[in-house]
Design an enzyme around this catalytic site. Structure first.
Site, PDB file in Angstrom:
ATOM      1  N   CYS A 125      32.792  40.463  43.027  1.00  0.00           N
ATOM      2  CA  CYS A 125      33.548  39.214  43.083  1.00  0.00           C
ATOM      3  C   CYS A 125      33.961  38.734  41.693  1.00  0.00           C
ATOM      4  O   CYS A 125      34.924  37.982  41.559  1.00  0.00           O
ATOM      5  CB  CYS A 125      32.751  38.132  43.804  1.00  0.00           C
ATOM      6  SG  CYS A 125      31.160  37.766  43.044  1.00  0.00           S
ATOM      7  N   HIS A 152      29.427  48.109  26.715  1.00  0.00           N
ATOM      8  CA  HIS A 152      29.882  47.200  27.770  1.00  0.00           C
ATOM      9  C   HIS A 152      29.216  47.536  29.106  1.00  0.00           C
ATOM     10  O   HIS A 152      28.741  46.640  29.812  1.00  0.00           O
ATOM     11  CB  HIS A 152      31.411  47.254  27.900  1.00  0.00           C
ATOM     12  CG  HIS A 152      31.928  46.437  29.029  1.00  0.00           C
ATOM     13  ND1 HIS A 152      32.053  45.066  28.959  1.00  0.00           N
ATOM     14  CD2 HIS A 152      32.331  46.792  30.277  1.00  0.00           C
ATOM     15  CE1 HIS A 152      32.513  44.605  30.109  1.00  0.00           C
ATOM     16  NE2 HIS A 152      32.692  45.643  30.924  1.00  0.00           N
TER      17      HIS A 152
END
Length: 148
Positions: free
Chosen positions: A51, A105
């Protein structure tokens, strides 16, 4: 020795609003995306779609410039094509990380340091699920298997 280049292309909560993230949420798996772009069977890809983010973690088979830049452009175009948008529209909103920055990351995402709620634990399960799908579809092999 040729060193593989890991890349991350994506949209996340840090740089994109929810409307944009919903608009470009990827609804197909890594194998389908690579098939759309007619990539080499040696190219590797994991698709992480939650999401708060849609990120493509990839390792192209060609590691020298301009092969990596071309791979990133083609991957962006395949992503846009899967959604019916012009590639330029998507590319204008993507972040791109390469090499060490991309690896860091992925680690930050997996451990919840790159989440809306610092330390969120749900993301690790989502990362595992994305990786599992890539393994099942055969798009994560030697390089991305080591990363994950």
């Amino acid at each position: 020795m040729i060193r593989p280049e890991i890349c991350v292309l994506g949209l996340n909560h840090a740089g994109s609003g929810v409307e944009l993230r919903e608009q470009f949420a990827l609804r197909i798996g890594p194998y389908a995306l690579l098939s759309l772009g007619n990539f080499s069977y040696k190219d590797e890809l994991v698709v992480l779609s939650t999401c708060n983010r849609t990120e493509l973690i990839a390792c192209p088979s060609g590691c020298e410039e301009p092969a990596v830049s071309d791979f990133i452009s083609r991957l962006t175009a395949a992503w846009a094509l899967s959604l019916g948008y012009p590639a330029e529209l998507l590319a204008a909103h993507l972040f791109i990380k390469r090499g060490r920055e991309a690896v860091e990351h992925v680690f930050r995402v997996a451990c919840g340091l790159d989440s809306m709620l610092l330390g969120e634990t749900q993301i690790l399960g989502q990362v595992k699920q994305a990786y599992g799908q890539a393994v099942q579809e055969g798009t994560s092999r030697a390089i991305l298997n080591k990363l994950f």
